[in-house]
Motif scaffolding. Structure first.
Motif, PDB file in Angstrom:
ATOM      1  N   ILE A 118      48.640  36.596  40.907  1.00  0.00           N
ATOM      2  CA  ILE A 118      48.132  37.872  40.396  1.00  0.00           C
ATOM      3  C   ILE A 118      46.643  37.963  40.686  1.00  0.00           C
ATOM      4  O   ILE A 118      45.855  37.145  40.232  1.00  0.00           O
ATOM      5  CB  ILE A 118      48.393  38.017  38.881  1.00  0.00           C
ATOM      6  CG1 ILE A 118      49.894  37.955  38.607  1.00  0.00           C
ATOM      7  CG2 ILE A 118      47.790  39.316  38.373  1.00  0.00           C
ATOM      8  CD1 ILE A 118      50.254  37.968  37.143  1.00  0.00           C
ATOM      9  N   ASP A 119      46.272  38.975  41.460  1.00  0.00           N
ATOM     10  CA  ASP A 119      44.887  39.235  41.815  1.00  0.00           C
ATOM     11  C   ASP A 119      44.518  40.598  41.225  1.00  0.00           C
ATOM     12  O   ASP A 119      45.243  41.576  41.426  1.00  0.00           O
ATOM     13  CB  ASP A 119      44.750  39.254  43.336  1.00  0.00           C
ATOM     14  CG  ASP A 119      43.321  39.365  43.812  1.00  0.00           C
ATOM     15  OD1 ASP A 119      42.514  40.054  43.154  1.00  0.00           O
ATOM     16  OD2 ASP A 119      43.008  38.782  44.863  1.00  0.00           O
ATOM     17  N   ALA A 120      43.413  40.665  40.517  1.00  0.00           N
ATOM     18  CA  ALA A 120      42.983  41.920  39.878  1.00  0.00           C
ATOM     19  C   ALA A 120      42.826  43.051  40.895  1.00  0.00           C
ATOM     20  O   ALA A 120      43.027  44.221  40.566  1.00  0.00           O
ATOM     21  CB  ALA A 120      41.689  41.705  39.113  1.00  0.00           C
ATOM     22  N   ALA A 121      42.517  42.712  42.125  1.00  0.00           N
ATOM     23  CA  ALA A 121      42.349  43.740  43.157  1.00  0.00           C
ATOM     24  C   ALA A 121      43.675  44.413  43.517  1.00  0.00           C
ATOM     25  O   ALA A 121      43.697  45.436  44.200  1.00  0.00           O
ATOM     26  CB  ALA A 121      41.726  43.124  44.405  1.00  0.00           C
ATOM     27  N   ALA A 122      44.782  43.867  43.032  1.00  0.00           N
ATOM     28  CA  ALA A 122      46.102  44.439  43.325  1.00  0.00           C
ATOM     29  C   ALA A 122      46.494  45.545  42.355  1.00  0.00           C
ATOM     30  O   ALA A 122      47.596  46.093  42.467  1.00  0.00           O
ATOM     31  CB  ALA A 122      47.151  43.332  43.315  1.00  0.00           C
TER      32      ALA A 122
ATOM     33  N   GLY B 133      47.032  37.644  48.924  1.00  0.00           N
ATOM     34  CA  GLY B 133      47.596  37.941  50.241  1.00  0.00           C
ATOM     35  C   GLY B 133      48.179  39.337  50.328  1.00  0.00           C
ATOM     36  O   GLY B 133      48.069  39.999  51.359  1.00  0.00           O
ATOM     37  N   ALA B 134      48.785  39.792  49.248  1.00  0.00           N
ATOM     38  CA  ALA B 134      49.358  41.136  49.227  1.00  0.00           C
ATOM     39  C   ALA B 134      48.271  42.194  49.313  1.00  0.00           C
ATOM     40  O   ALA B 134      48.464  43.248  49.910  1.00  0.00           O
ATOM     41  CB  ALA B 134      50.193  41.340  47.968  1.00  0.00           C
ATOM     42  N   VAL B 135      47.135  41.896  48.719  1.00  0.00           N
ATOM     43  CA  VAL B 135      46.024  42.846  48.719  1.00  0.00           C
ATOM     44  C   VAL B 135      45.343  42.883  50.082  1.00  0.00           C
ATOM     45  O   VAL B 135      44.934  43.942  50.556  1.00  0.00           O
ATOM     46  CB  VAL B 135      45.002  42.478  47.620  1.00  0.00           C
ATOM     47  CG1 VAL B 135      43.782  43.380  47.683  1.00  0.00           C
ATOM     48  CG2 VAL B 135      45.650  42.532  46.257  1.00  0.00           C
TER      49      VAL B 135
END
Length: 144
Positions: free
Chosen positions: A15-19, A81-83
């Protein structure tokens, strides 16, 4: 000195906040394609008639949104990676949708959730959900 448990580290890597924009878009896309299905079957009108129509739509979407909330973080749909890459984002969304849809379908198969599960419905949810999320993630990767 405090240490992270394995679970904290596991989720922290996924989980990345940028997502956040991806997460909001994913939820909107899931609700949108479920809404399209309710329109097709006449269970919710256009626009949803008042609060009752919106509640009906959310009741249909809830099992799948719950499935998404469980599967997407575990699979990494909101990882760094998704972001960073549409190339990574699209497959992560599709790989997340498959178990999310299965969870939603299993919930609908219980006596606690209306609707039931026909084979054609299951196939449509898996295919339309995968395609919808893939298209959204591809577009998002180009513009976000």
């Amino acid at each position: 000195m405090a240490t992270d448990s394995g679970t904290d580290s596991f989720l922290a890597n996924r989980i990345d906040a940028a997502a956040l924009p991806l997460a909001v878009g994913d939820v909107l896309v899931i609700i949108a394609f479920i809404y399209a299905g309710t329109l097709q079957h006449g269970t919710v009108g256009f626009p949803p008639a008042g609060v009752g129509g919106i509640i009906n739509l959310l009741a249909v979407a809830a099992p799948f949104l719950l499935g998404w909330a469980i599967a997407a973080p575990l699979i990494g749909a909101y990882s760094a990676g998704a972001v960073e890459s549409a190339k990574a984002s699209v497959p992560l969304a599709v790989r997340s949708w498959i178990p999310a849809a299965v969870i939603g379908l299993l919930l609908r198969a219980t006596p606690f959730v209306d609707g039931g599960v026909a084979v054609t419905f299951a196939v449509v949810m898996l295919v339309v959900g995968s395609v919808s999320l893939a298209v959204w993630r591809y577009v998002a990767g180009r513009f976000i």
